[in-house]
Design a protein around this motif. Structure first.
Motif, PDB file in Angstrom:
ATOM      1  N   MET A 381       0.847  -1.181   0.000  1.00  0.00           N
ATOM      2  CA  MET A 381       0.000   0.000   0.000  1.00  0.00           C
ATOM      3  C   MET A 381       0.882   1.230   0.000  1.00  0.00           C
ATOM      4  O   MET A 381       1.882   1.287   0.718  1.00  0.00           O
ATOM      5  N   VAL A 382       0.474   2.220  -0.820  1.00  0.00           N
ATOM      6  CA  VAL A 382       1.264   3.427  -0.905  1.00  0.00           C
ATOM      7  C   VAL A 382       0.329   4.621  -0.892  1.00  0.00           C
ATOM      8  O   VAL A 382      -0.791   4.560  -1.404  1.00  0.00           O
ATOM      9  N   GLY A 383       0.798   5.715  -0.290  1.00  0.00           N
ATOM     10  CA  GLY A 383       0.036   6.957  -0.236  1.00  0.00           C
ATOM     11  C   GLY A 383       0.945   8.071   0.198  1.00  0.00           C
ATOM     12  O   GLY A 383       2.173   7.953   0.221  1.00  0.00           O
ATOM     13  N   TYR A 384       0.303   9.198   0.543  1.00  0.00           N
ATOM     14  CA  TYR A 384       1.115  10.324   0.985  1.00  0.00           C
ATOM     15  C   TYR A 384       1.863  10.005   2.264  1.00  0.00           C
ATOM     16  O   TYR A 384       2.882  10.623   2.571  1.00  0.00           O
ATOM     17  N   GLY A 385       1.359   9.042   3.035  1.00  0.00           N
ATOM     18  CA  GLY A 385       2.029   8.701   4.290  1.00  0.00           C
ATOM     19  C   GLY A 385       3.181   7.756   4.131  1.00  0.00           C
ATOM     20  O   GLY A 385       3.854   7.425   5.128  1.00  0.00           O
ATOM     21  N   GLY A 386       3.433   7.254   2.926  1.00  0.00           N
ATOM     22  CA  GLY A 386       4.560   6.376   2.718  1.00  0.00           C
ATOM     23  C   GLY A 386       4.165   5.074   2.057  1.00  0.00           C
ATOM     24  O   GLY A 386       3.019   4.854   1.665  1.00  0.00           O
ATOM     25  N   LEU A 387       5.155   4.166   1.961  1.00  0.00           N
ATOM     26  CA  LEU A 387       4.984   2.857   1.349  1.00  0.00           C
ATOM     27  C   LEU A 387       5.005   1.805   2.451  1.00  0.00           C
ATOM     28  O   LEU A 387       5.934   1.762   3.256  1.00  0.00           O
ATOM     29  N   TYR A 388       3.957   0.945   2.465  1.00  0.00           N
ATOM     30  CA  TYR A 388       3.837  -0.072   3.497  1.00  0.00           C
ATOM     31  C   TYR A 388       3.725  -1.448   2.853  1.00  0.00           C
ATOM     32  O   TYR A 388       3.150  -1.616   1.777  1.00  0.00           O
ATOM     33  N   ARG A 389       4.265  -2.435   3.584  1.00  0.00           N
ATOM     34  CA  ARG A 389       4.244  -3.819   3.125  1.00  0.00           C
ATOM     35  C   ARG A 389       3.698  -4.691   4.239  1.00  0.00           C
ATOM     36  O   ARG A 389       4.086  -4.556   5.404  1.00  0.00           O
ATOM     37  N   HIS A 390       2.766  -5.600   3.845  1.00  0.00           N
ATOM     38  CA  HIS A 390       2.212  -6.547   4.809  1.00  0.00           C
ATOM     39  C   HIS A 390       2.689  -7.933   4.412  1.00  0.00           C
ATOM     40  O   HIS A 390       2.403  -8.432   3.329  1.00  0.00           O
ATOM     41  N   MET A 391       3.451  -8.538   5.346  1.00  0.00           N
ATOM     42  CA  MET A 391       4.017  -9.857   5.077  1.00  0.00           C
ATOM     43  C   MET A 391       3.995 -10.662   6.364  1.00  0.00           C
ATOM     44  O   MET A 391       4.375 -10.155   7.437  1.00  0.00           O
ATOM     45  N   SER A 392       3.461 -11.894   6.263  1.00  0.00           N
ATOM     46  CA  SER A 392       3.417 -12.803   7.420  1.00  0.00           C
ATOM     47  C   SER A 392       2.666 -12.182   8.587  1.00  0.00           C
ATOM     48  O   SER A 392       3.061 -12.316   9.754  1.00  0.00           O
ATOM     49  N   GLY A 393       1.599 -11.447   8.286  1.00  0.00           N
ATOM     50  CA  GLY A 393       0.756 -10.875   9.328  1.00  0.00           C
ATOM     51  C   GLY A 393       1.304  -9.611   9.940  1.00  0.00           C
ATOM     52  O   GLY A 393       0.721  -9.111  10.919  1.00  0.00           O
ATOM     53  N   THR A 394       2.380  -9.054   9.387  1.00  0.00           N
ATOM     54  CA  THR A 394       3.014  -7.890   9.990  1.00  0.00           C
ATOM     55  C   THR A 394       3.141  -6.778   8.956  1.00  0.00           C
ATOM     56  O   THR A 394       3.495  -7.023   7.796  1.00  0.00           O
ATOM     57  N   TRP A 395       2.832  -5.551   9.419  1.00  0.00           N
ATOM     58  CA  TRP A 395       3.002  -4.373   8.586  1.00  0.00           C
ATOM     59  C   TRP A 395       4.365  -3.748   8.855  1.00  0.00           C
ATOM     60  O   TRP A 395       4.816  -3.678   9.998  1.00  0.00           O
ATOM     61  N   SER A 396       4.976  -3.291   7.779  1.00  0.00           N
ATOM     62  CA  SER A 396       6.241  -2.574   7.938  1.00  0.00           C
ATOM     63  C   SER A 396       6.298  -1.465   6.898  1.00  0.00           C
ATOM     64  O   SER A 396       5.759  -1.595   5.805  1.00  0.00           O
ATOM     65  N   ARG A 397       6.966  -0.394   7.298  1.00  0.00           N
ATOM     66  CA  ARG A 397       7.112   0.723   6.373  1.00  0.00           C
ATOM     67  C   ARG A 397       8.410   0.556   5.600  1.00  0.00           C
ATOM     68  O   ARG A 397       9.467   0.253   6.168  1.00  0.00           O
TER      69      ARG A 397
END
Length: 997
Positions: A381-397
């Motif tokens: 997911m990407v937006g004005y707040g940054g780029l985020y990745r969801h992997m193995s149940g965990t979100w990380s920027r």
């Protein structure tokens, strides 16, 4: 005592009674349930398609009852009378024939009849053919009818405020406590439960009539409440309930209340005493806060709700919106391999997931403008707040590229995310960015991509190929891992305008723009267009399924193109394809913005996820909701007259037939189609239309048969053809006898003209005869007398001469003079027309044949048919001349072995035929040569025309020749004795010469 409730009093008393019943655990007024239905996946009230009909649409006010007849029409009982609704038109029916104006109860029977109950206890039956029968007091109770139903045994039950009555085999019966256990006290409600039991509820008791029983059994109010919802132990009801409930296909109850419609259902696993979940429609469009007066479920599963001023329709659509949420409007979304939907809100709301219910995700510091899922299940997911990745149940920027960390570099939102098969992340904003193994590449590093006057609008990964769409009619492909770039523009055949969506195809790539939709295959672009001039412009989402179906989501709606039609298009790309269009009437919430791309995503188990400016919805592409009920067509009127009699006479001189017909397509009536034809016309072909009226003009008198069929919104055609016969009576000048007289008159005029022509020729013949007579008289009085005188003088001279030689010469001169006198007398005799003997024409022909055939070896024969008559001398010469030419040709040119002449004497004609068995000839060729000089054919034709005769030649090469001359009798035959003498003295009497015969 007669109990009569007026409208206001009935309403107050009913609500008061229901409030009391609620306190005691008693159910609401009756509800007819057609039978238990296997419930599909549950839909909340906001997931139904809602349509509101107001007074602007013709909807009547004050609806008290609703019912559907066997044909499918929705009937509304109101304070203003009875109305019929076919989906488009509210039409008042039987306005002057029903005994009361206010209608409180309706029931549609299986035989097509409609039962109507109102104030003062009157009950009316409207048969399927429109026949109306009404009963009143006696034998019926003079109190307001509340409920009517027909049980499986055929008995009609009518419940009013003051009692229960039934109609069986044409006989009415009142039921009481002594005879069969029915209540005598004031009745507040009655209903028929899903098990075909009839319940009658009073203030303190409930009475039950089981199927097949003839006696009511007293039961508890709690039992009646449980039977109403078919849920043991459930007795909940809102205190402000007003009128009948309706049960939908999901088992939920639609309850009219003083504050509007309330939908109640129990969640799976809820205890019997647990309160239900209550829903109310969102405000907007209807009068949700007004008192709801009635609710009804039709055979298609549609729920109808009547308020004080509207009629509202709730039905399950083909498209199901997910529960409303600000975060789902104009959102970016993607589906993972498990079927879960990942939603990124453009507004400040938190992102969410949806797998049957919305689950908010942790806030990511701003709106999300693009979402993508990778082959390994990673969600980006990407937006004005940054780029985020969801992997193995965990979100990380994930850190941006240093160039993207600059606030000035992200003034334009990220409008695309794509993940290739090898895990490379591609992202678009003002330019295109690539992240692989923690290394960023930007527009300056990705050489070959358009950078000037082109803005990236869409991004799509096809295996290890990344496709980028741009403004200005451009796309580009980048191949991993070498990053080879190829661009396509107008010169390559691309013609979509600003690119809005890119999608995979089984044999290429789909490219959609604001102007058109094209398919790229083997380096060649082909445009897809639909029938009716549809260009599929402004498409923002494309899915081509494995079965070959193509789905397109755009501003105008959701398009579905069948796999077979797509296969035909691939064989012939210039062929427009049929399509199905779904929009808000099918449940799609709003329309996608062209700013938001990728508005259509394929999920698991055939689901397609649809994005719009009002939220997200889905459709089960494998099990699209269809209306399988075939409509029943009805012909309402021909030139304003009802065709119920089966055949209609439109009257004399009518040239126009205006036929009104309809079919109850209640779901999406604007998509109903009709086809009709008029048998009895020269072109009785089917005409397809969306109009409910057909007009025929310039109709001739006669019998006609009008036939019509209807199809519902899903193309299901009526199983039978409705037809009506009508006739148009002719004016007197259009009748067969008048036309016959006209034909006879025309024939008489033609025949009169023929007679006048014959008379004219007869007059000419008579004139010729008179002229011949004058010549004979003058010849007799001059030349013959002079010859006679010369003969006498010669005689005297002879007697005076003694010279024998001179005397002998004078005697010879005298002999010659006598011969001349004899010949002159014969000529005079012929000229004067005094001959009464039979015709000498056959003798002259035989003599002529002997002369002409003297040098020929051909055999000659003469046949005479009929009694010989004297031939007019004025015509005989021409006839003789024509026959002479016939015989000359036969003997000299035909090379015949036999020549025959047939003379036929008839009363009205004389004909002479010359037949030979010679070489024959080509008649057409001879006719063409007849214009050359020296041919006898011209002379024969001219003589025949002068005689008003028919001259024919029949011949074939090698088949001999037959030439026939046929002369009308008045011209050919000798006049009766004394005719000329009569005509001589009376010239005007020449017109009395009539004679065919």
């Amino acid at each position: 005592m007669v109990t009569v409730f007026k409208k206001s009093a009935l309403r107050r008393g009913l609500v008061l009674g229901l409030a009391l019943s609620t306190a005691l655990g008693i159910s609401s007024p009756c509800m007819a349930v057609e039978g238990s239905v296997e419930s599909p996946a549950f839909r909340g009230i906001d997931q139904w398609v809602r349509t509101v009909y107001t007074a602007k649409d013709g909807a009547p006010r004050g609806v008290e009852a609703m019912a559907q007849d066997a044909r499918g029409f929705l009937w509304l009982g109101t304070s203003e009378g009875l109305f019929r609704f076919d989906g488009t038109l509210f039409e008042r029916k039987f306005a002057d024939r029903l005994p009361v104006g206010t209608i409180n109860a309706l029931y549609g029977a299986d035989d097509g009849s409609l039962w109507v109950g109102g104030h003062y206890g009157a009950v009316s039956r409207i048969a399927a053919d429109g026949a109306l029968t009404t009963w009143g007091s006696p034998p019926l109770l003079p109190s307001t009818v509340m409920f009517m139903t027909q049980m499986p045994d055929g008995v009609l039950w009518v419940v009013s405020n003051s009692g229960v009555q039934s109609l069986s085999r044409g006989h009415w019966r009142r039921h009481g406590p002594d005879s069969d256990g029915a209540p005598r006290e004031l009745i507040y409600q009655a209903f028929r439960d899903p098990h075909d039991r009839l319940w009658v509820v009073t203030a303190l008791r409930a009475y039950r009539l089981d199927p097949g029983s003839a006696h009511f059994v007293q039961d508890t109010p709690e039992a009646a409440a449980s039977a109403m919802v078919d849920r043991p132990g459930a007795s909940w009801r809102p205190a402000d309930i007003v009128n009948d409930e309706a049960r939908d296909a999901y088992g939920a109850l639609w309850i009219p209340t003083a504050r509007g419609i309330v939908r109640a259902h129990w969640e799976t696993g809820a205890t019997s005493g647990a309160p239900p979940v209550q829903e109310r429609p969102a405000p907007g469009g209807g009068e949700a806060d007004d008192e709801s007066r009635a609710a009804y479920r039709d055979r298609a599963g549609t729920i109808w709700v009547a308020t004080g001023g509207t009629l509202e329709q709730f039905r399950p659509g083909k498209i199901t919106p997910i529960p409303r949420s600000v975060g789902t409007r104009d959102a970016a979304f993607a589906a993972d391999s498990s079927g879960r939907l990942w939603i990124g809100a453009r507004q400040s709301d938190a992102p969410s997931t949806y797998d049957g219910r919305l689950t908010p995700l942790p806030t990511m510091g701003g709106s999300v403008t693009a979402v993508a899922t990778g082959p390994d299940g990673t969600v980006w997911m990407v937006g004005y707040g940054g780029l985020y990745r969801h992997m193995s149940g965990t979100w990380s920027r994930v850190p941006f590229s240093p160039k993207l960390e600059d606030p000035s570099a992200v003034t334009t939102p990220f409008n695309g995310l794509a993940v290739t098969s090898d895990g490379a992340l591609w992202m678009s904003s003002k330019g295109v960015w690539r992240l692989k193994d923690g290394i960023w590449m930007g527009p300056d590093d990705l050489r070959g991509l358009p950078t000037v006057a082109a803005f990236p609008t869409s991004l799509y990964a096809q295996g290890n190929t990344v496709w980028v769409g741009y403004t200005g009619n451009r796309i580009a492909s980048v191949e991993e891992p070498g990053l080879a770039v190829r661009t396509y523009a107008t010169a390559d055949g691309l013609a979509v305008g600003d690119v809005l969506a890119l999608a995979n195809s089984a044999d290429g790539l789909w490219v959609a723009g604001d102007a058109a939709l094209q398919h790229l295959h083997s380096g060649r672009f082909s445009q897809l267009s639909g029938v009716g001039g549809e260009h599929f412009a402004n498409i923002t989402g494309i899915v081509e399924r494995e079965n070959g179906e193509v789905w397109l989501n755009g501003v105008h709606g959701l398009f579905r193109i069948d796999a077979a039609d797509m296969a035909a298009w691939r064989r012939n790309p210039g062929r427009p394809v049929p399509f199905e269009l779904m929009n808000e009437r099918d449940g799609r919430p709003g329309a996608p913005s062209t700013y938001h791309v990728n508005s259509l995503v394929a999920g698991k188990d055939g689901r397609l996820w649809i994005g719009s400016d009002r939220g997200i919805a889905f459709i089960d592409a494998d099990r699209v909701v269809r209306n399988r009920l075939a409509p029943v067509i009805t012909i309402d009127a021909i030139n304003g007259q009802s065709p119920t009699a089966g055949s209609l006479a439109l009257g004399q001189g009518m040239h126009r037939a205006d036929i009104a017909f309809t079919a109850p397509v209640l779901g999406v009536p604007e998509r109903a189609r009709f086809r009709y034809r008029l048998a009895g016309t020269e072109t009785a072909t089917w005409t397809t239309t969306t109009e409910r009226r057909a007009t025929f003009t310039n109709l001739a008198p006669g019998d006609y048969r009008f036939e019509v069929q209807a199809a519902n919104e899903d193309g299901v055609w009526s199983t039978s053809i409705a037809q009506v016969r009508f006739s148009i009576a002719p004016e007197f000048y259009q009748t067969w006898w008048f036309r016959g007289l006209c034909i006879l008159a025309a024939l008489a005029l033609v025949y009169a003209g023929y007679l006048m022509r014959i008379r004219h020729l007869g007059i000419l013949i008579c004139a010729r005869l008179l002229e011949r007579e004058r010549i004979a008289r003058d010849f007799h009085d001059t030349i013959l007398q002079s010859l006679h005188a010369a003969l006498l003088r010669t005689k005297m001279a002879t007697d005076a001469i003694t010279d024998e030689d001179a005397r002998d010469k004078l005697e010879k001169a005298m002999e010659a003079t006598r011969d001349a006198l004899v010949e002159g007398r014969e000529k005079i005799t012929a000229l004067r027309g005094d001959r009464q003997s039979p015709s000498l024409l056959p003798e002259r022909i035989e003599k002529l044949a002997g002369l002409l055939g003297s040098g020929s070896s051909a055999r000659f024969s003469l046949d005479i048919v009929g009694e010989a008559r004297s031939v007019n001398p004025a015509a005989e010469d021409d006839i003789h001349a024509v026959v002479s030419e016939m015989l000359s040709n036969a003997f000299q040119h035909a090379e015949a072995t036999s020549v025959s002449v047939t003379v036929v004497f008839k009363k009205r004609s004389l004909s002479v035929s010359v037949r030979d068995d010679g070489v024959g000839m080509d008649v057409k060729q001879v006719s063409r040569r007849a214009q050359r000089p020296g041919w006898g054919l011209i002379g024969m034709q001219e003589r025949a025309q002068r005689l008003a005769s028919k001259f024919t030649i029949r011949s074939t090469p090698g088949g001999g020749t037959t030439v026939t001359l046929s002369v009308p009798g008045p011209i050919a035959y000798w006049l009766p004795p004394g005719t000329v003498a009569r005509l001589r003295g009376r010239r005007w009497a020449l017109w009395s010469f009539v004679a065919p015969g």
